[in-house]
Design a protein around this motif. Sequence first.
Motif, mmCIF file in Angstrom:
data_model
loop_
_atom_site.group_PDB
_atom_site.id
_atom_site.type_symbol
_atom_site.label_atom_id
_atom_site.label_comp_id
_atom_site.label_asym_id
_atom_site.label_seq_id
_atom_site.Cartn_x
_atom_site.Cartn_y
_atom_site.Cartn_z
ATOM 1 N N MET A 132 0.838 -1.184 0.000
ATOM 2 C CA MET A 132 0.000 0.000 0.000
ATOM 3 C C MET A 132 0.881 1.245 0.000
ATOM 4 N N GLY B 21 -0.254 4.398 0.784
ATOM 5 C CA GLY B 21 -0.617 5.341 1.839
ATOM 6 C C GLY B 21 -0.842 6.737 1.276
ATOM 7 N N ILE B 22 -1.361 7.606 2.104
ATOM 8 C CA ILE B 22 -1.643 8.986 1.691
ATOM 9 C C ILE B 22 -0.430 9.843 2.025
ATOM 10 N N THR C 239 1.814 13.639 1.938
ATOM 11 C CA THR C 239 1.555 14.954 2.528
ATOM 12 C C THR C 239 1.626 16.095 1.519
ATOM 13 N N TYR D 125 -5.223 11.789 -2.685
ATOM 14 C CA TYR D 125 -4.144 11.366 -3.570
ATOM 15 C C TYR D 125 -3.880 12.389 -4.679
ATOM 16 N N GLN E 216 -7.880 5.054 -5.247
ATOM 17 C CA GLN E 216 -7.613 6.451 -4.904
ATOM 18 C C GLN E 216 -8.943 7.202 -4.788
#
Length: 139
Positions: free
Chosen positions: A1, A3-4, A6, A84, A93
């Motif tokens: 994964m 992940g999100i 920044t 995303y 997403q």
Amino acid sequence: MAGIGTRLLTLEVEGDAYTDEVSVAKVTSGESDADFITFADAAAGGARQYNLEITMVQDAVAGSLWDLMFTAPGTEIDYTIAPYGNAAPSPTQPHFTGTAVVSEPDGDLLGGEADASTTARMTASVVWPCTGKPVRVTA
């Protein structure tokens, strides 16, 4: 994964993108302080209050997010957060949509501290109550 990250998150309010004006955009969740709790709320662990929290550049020009906050408190707005940064939602997403009520900040509304930086901008931080939990959009 993956992940999100920044750096990719985008925020749209009423269909307009405000990515260049925002440094914080998040939905928070907390226990609701409602006087009336339904049996369904109680069975789900209690009622929840969701908020759209934004830190925005103070920009008094018409059409800015700050201008919306200053001129339209009490107005319900539709928002979309694309964590995303993708233009269209997908199962991998998703986007998150909801409705929030515009309000003024409890802190700095206009102005702030001096800074020697030529790129620093004064900001305002707001907490806009949501009318419900955000919806995950995948298509």
